[in-house]
Design a protein around this motif. Sequence first.
Motif, PDB file in Angstrom:
ATOM      1  N   GLU A  15      -0.987 -17.684 -17.172  1.00 31.91           N
ATOM      2  CA  GLU A  15      -2.152 -18.193 -16.426  1.00 31.91           C
ATOM      3  C   GLU A  15      -1.755 -18.563 -14.998  1.00 31.91           C
ATOM      4  OE1 GLU A  15      -5.259 -18.190 -17.328  1.00 31.91           O
ATOM      5  OE2 GLU A  15      -4.871 -17.497 -19.354  1.00 31.91           O
ATOM      6  N   ARG A  52     -10.472  -9.875 -12.498  1.00 32.31           N
ATOM      7  CA  ARG A  52     -10.967 -11.115 -11.895  1.00 32.31           C
ATOM      8  C   ARG A  52     -11.193 -10.932 -10.389  1.00 32.31           C
ATOM      9  NH1 ARG A  52      -7.810 -16.791 -11.758  1.00 32.31           N
ATOM     10  NH2 ARG A  52      -9.441 -17.954 -10.701  1.00 32.31           N
ATOM     11  N   PRO A  77      -0.400 -30.849 -28.093  1.00 30.33           N
ATOM     12  CA  PRO A  77      -0.643 -31.607 -29.322  1.00 30.33           C
ATOM     13  C   PRO A  77       0.436 -32.678 -29.495  1.00 30.33           C
ATOM     14  CG  PRO A  77      -0.771 -29.242 -29.714  1.00 30.33           C
ATOM     15  CD  PRO A  77      -0.286 -29.428 -28.319  1.00 30.33           C
ATOM     16  N   TYR A 118      -5.326 -23.582 -22.075  1.00 31.01           N
ATOM     17  CA  TYR A 118      -4.199 -22.659 -22.093  1.00 31.01           C
ATOM     18  C   TYR A 118      -3.477 -22.716 -23.432  1.00 31.01           C
ATOM     19  CZ  TYR A 118      -5.265 -23.052 -17.193  1.00 31.01           C
ATOM     20  OH  TYR A 118      -5.934 -23.068 -16.009  1.00 31.01           O
ATOM     21  N   LEU A 119      -4.039 -23.473 -24.352  1.00 30.40           N
ATOM     22  CA  LEU A 119      -3.391 -23.589 -25.660  1.00 30.40           C
ATOM     23  C   LEU A 119      -3.600 -22.303 -26.464  1.00 30.40           C
ATOM     24  CD1 LEU A 119      -4.427 -27.226 -26.701  1.00 30.40           C
ATOM     25  CD2 LEU A 119      -2.330 -26.482 -25.583  1.00 30.40           C
ATOM     26  N   SER A 120      -2.624 -21.987 -27.287  1.00 28.42           N
ATOM     27  CA  SER A 120      -2.725 -20.800 -28.138  1.00 28.42           C
ATOM     28  C   SER A 120      -3.612 -21.139 -29.340  1.00 28.42           C
ATOM     29  CB  SER A 120      -1.332 -20.404 -28.617  1.00 28.42           C
ATOM     30  OG  SER A 120      -0.820 -21.432 -29.436  1.00 28.42           O
ATOM     31  N   ASN A 161      -8.126 -33.643 -23.350  1.00 32.75           N
ATOM     32  CA  ASN A 161      -6.666 -33.574 -23.431  1.00 32.75           C
ATOM     33  C   ASN A 161      -5.997 -34.889 -23.788  1.00 32.75           C
ATOM     34  OD1 ASN A 161      -6.620 -30.870 -22.729  1.00 32.75           O
ATOM     35  ND2 ASN A 161      -6.741 -31.340 -20.561  1.00 32.75           N
ATOM     36  N   ASP A 162      -6.770 -35.878 -24.129  1.00 27.78           N
ATOM     37  CA  ASP A 162      -6.171 -37.181 -24.394  1.00 27.78           C
ATOM     38  C   ASP A 162      -6.794 -37.787 -25.648  1.00 27.78           C
ATOM     39  OD1 ASP A 162      -5.522 -39.938 -24.362  1.00 27.78           O
ATOM     40  OD2 ASP A 162      -5.084 -39.806 -22.221  1.00 27.78           O
ATOM     41  N   PHE A 211      -4.228 -14.249  -7.910  1.00 26.45           N
ATOM     42  CA  PHE A 211      -5.652 -14.263  -7.529  1.00 26.45           C
ATOM     43  C   PHE A 211      -5.820 -14.995  -6.194  1.00 26.45           C
ATOM     44  CE2 PHE A 211      -9.879 -16.353  -7.744  1.00 26.45           C
ATOM     45  CZ  PHE A 211     -10.661 -15.202  -7.746  1.00 26.45           C
ATOM     46  N   TYR A 238      -0.830 -29.068 -18.800  1.00 23.35           N
ATOM     47  CA  TYR A 238      -0.493 -28.618 -20.149  1.00 23.35           C
ATOM     48  C   TYR A 238       0.286 -29.700 -20.914  1.00 23.35           C
ATOM     49  CZ  TYR A 238       1.910 -26.341 -23.939  1.00 23.35           C
ATOM     50  OH  TYR A 238       2.412 -26.042 -25.174  1.00 23.35           O
ATOM     51  N   HIS A 259       6.015 -22.579 -21.281  1.00 25.09           N
ATOM     52  CA  HIS A 259       5.007 -22.123 -22.225  1.00 25.09           C
ATOM     53  C   HIS A 259       4.527 -20.755 -21.752  1.00 25.09           C
ATOM     54  CE1 HIS A 259       1.046 -21.827 -24.162  1.00 25.09           C
ATOM     55  NE2 HIS A 259       1.481 -22.717 -25.037  1.00 25.09           N
ATOM     56  N   ARG A 292      -4.002 -26.883 -34.580  1.00 22.45           N
ATOM     57  CA  ARG A 292      -3.447 -28.217 -34.825  1.00 22.45           C
ATOM     58  C   ARG A 292      -4.304 -29.293 -34.177  1.00 22.45           C
ATOM     59  NH1 ARG A 292       1.587 -25.587 -34.253  1.00 22.45           N
ATOM     60  NH2 ARG A 292       1.802 -26.171 -32.063  1.00 22.45           N
ATOM     61  N   LYS A 293      -4.780 -28.983 -32.984  1.00 21.73           N
ATOM     62  CA  LYS A 293      -5.546 -29.983 -32.239  1.00 21.73           C
ATOM     63  C   LYS A 293      -6.948 -30.198 -32.824  1.00 21.73           C
ATOM     64  CE  LYS A 293      -6.684 -31.151 -27.482  1.00 21.73           C
ATOM     65  NZ  LYS A 293      -6.589 -30.730 -26.089  1.00 21.73           N
ATOM     66  N   LYS A 326     -11.698 -36.024 -19.652  1.00 24.28           N
ATOM     67  CA  LYS A 326     -10.330 -36.483 -19.934  1.00 24.28           C
ATOM     68  C   LYS A 326     -10.052 -36.447 -21.432  1.00 24.28           C
ATOM     69  CE  LYS A 326      -9.684 -39.666 -16.067  1.00 24.28           C
ATOM     70  NZ  LYS A 326      -9.977 -41.048 -15.693  1.00 24.28           N
ATOM     71  N   GLU A 353      -1.898 -23.715 -31.474  1.00 26.59           N
ATOM     72  CA  GLU A 353      -1.960 -25.066 -30.898  1.00 26.59           C
ATOM     73  C   GLU A 353      -3.375 -25.639 -31.016  1.00 26.59           C
ATOM     74  OE1 GLU A 353       1.551 -24.640 -27.532  1.00 26.59           O
ATOM     75  OE2 GLU A 353      -0.376 -23.690 -27.201  1.00 26.59           O
ATOM     76  N   GLU A 386       2.171 -33.965 -31.861  1.00 26.02           N
ATOM     77  CA  GLU A 386       3.406 -33.778 -32.628  1.00 26.02           C
ATOM     78  C   GLU A 386       4.453 -33.006 -31.825  1.00 26.02           C
ATOM     79  OE1 GLU A 386       0.408 -30.886 -34.530  1.00 26.02           O
ATOM     80  OE2 GLU A 386       0.451 -32.758 -33.426  1.00 26.02           O
ATOM     81  N   TYR A 404      -0.010 -32.721 -20.587  1.00 23.91           N
ATOM     82  CA  TYR A 404      -1.017 -33.713 -20.918  1.00 23.91           C
ATOM     83  C   TYR A 404      -1.799 -33.298 -22.165  1.00 23.91           C
ATOM     84  CZ  TYR A 404      -4.554 -37.198 -19.668  1.00 23.91           C
ATOM     85  OH  TYR A 404      -5.394 -38.267 -19.653  1.00 23.91           O
ATOM     86  N   SER A 405      -1.993 -31.984 -22.307  1.00 26.57           N
ATOM     87  CA  SER A 405      -2.840 -31.523 -23.397  1.00 26.57           C
ATOM     88  C   SER A 405      -2.066 -31.050 -24.615  1.00 26.57           C
ATOM     89  CB  SER A 405      -3.721 -30.378 -22.897  1.00 26.57           C
ATOM     90  OG  SER A 405      -2.928 -29.271 -22.582  1.00 26.57           O
TER      91      SER A 405
END
Lengths: 312, 195
Positions: free
Chosen positions: B45, A35, B91, A127-129, A183-184, B52, B86, B39, A135-136, A180, A132, B93, B88-89
């Motif tokens: 990240e 990067r 899932p 950043y979700l795997s 994530n919501d 960076f 994160y 996480h 599921r989403k 928004k 994740e 459950e 916020y995002s």
Amino acid sequence: MANKEWLEELVTQDLQRKASEVQPSDEMLSRMMGRIKADGGGNRSMIKYRISSFHIRRWIVVTVCSAFILMGIMFTLSEDVRAATLEAIDTLKSIFVIDRSENGEYAIVEKAADDFLTSFSVCNTTYLSDEELTRKMGFHVYFPEKLNDEFKLMERVEGVGIREQVSLEVIEQMETTQLKAINDAAVFNSLAEYNPFRDVFAIYEGEKGTMLFIGMEKEVFPPIFDKNSISFETTIGGKSALWIETVRPDYKSISSNGIGKADLYTKPDKMLKDYYLVWNSDGIKYELSTSDDLVLTMEEAVELAETFMVAQ
Amino acid sequence: MDRISLIERCQLGDLESFEQLYKSYCRNALGTAYLIAKHKGIAEEIVQEAFFQCYKNIKKLRDPAAFDVWFYKLLVRLAWKMASDYEYSKPLEEAGEEYTLSMKDFSTVYDREENKLIVHEAIDKLSSPLKTVIILYYFNDLTIKQISMVLDCFQGTVKSRLHNAKKCLEKELKKSFGEHFINTMYLEKECETNG
């Protein structure tokens, strides 16, 4: 005194134990150094790119079927540039789009902005795997770390789009909400009247800095293409697929509301030809596209797609 | 090469020195990011983004000796920001998932897995400012003065946050392990110390 020490010992041990669950990897180092070099840093000569431009290119490439694009990307412009951009948007009322005449010739034509309706998507790095994201999204998401030993997974991106066509003015009002909505869930549900959907894609990097994008979303197959696209039938693992050839204007990139997008208000200098591959498996539409500096033949794209599907 | 020279070389844009700097800080940086974000993916990240930005801005650092404070300030701010994005995002459950603490009968406090979890849950329940001070002090071994510079606050504030954090932890552990048990442990520890 002993009480205090005992508690401190307990806390220190716990923090060290927990932190030892993560270890820095060579992969992390190489991604970070890559990067830096890509950003023009360092003393070694490398191919220059900005991650933002790939988001732009990808979205330009993949949203041809919905005529236009809106890109949620990560770059930030200075306040001056942003103000100038917004001013330009406020004062200019016509836009430039591509048109294909009956004899098959392409041209960039000027159109009243108010007459232009389109669907659009907003996306952002996630950043979700994979688990994740699965599921989403409500469907299986898996992006292998490598494709054909040639492309390395750089990042995952998730987005929210609407299938309902709206005017540019409405897009400008909706884009922040849509960002928004990524994530919501409540915000996402509030878009119900526009027929919202979620999608996810991965950015892979080739050895020479070229980029490959693989996206997935729930969509009826085959998707509807605009008249600027020509499709060729092929197969991936025995299932039908389409290789799409399309032409798009080479729009400049601008940013407003912190979201990068194509500048429809400035006449592009040229048109570009793009190719991408779409296929369906178990109700999920997959799409493989590339950055401008990577041109694949249909056979090469099919081979990559088959490798990807075998890994699923 | 000593650390100051390494940082000075990084300020000149030397990538190999930066790689060395990264290697000497990444383990602690990743641990810190992980303790804040909880996480693995986002911790990676955070660290990548922090290094960076570190590379891009290291020229602006006037005193290479102040690198630790400067870097941890960058890291902690990014970690807060990205961790809250994160959260916020997450899932749905997972977002509502709570671990239920229970009374345990045990011989040593930290040896059993469930007890480790109880201690960690207690730390995790601290508010962000308290938890950050705990992490910087006990995990990163920063001094009160350095922490006050990282967090842009008075040293007195750091001291009071540390004090409050320990009070909260003690209270939480008493709730989970039982007051009698904690007092016994304190006494045993005191005997060990005196004996």
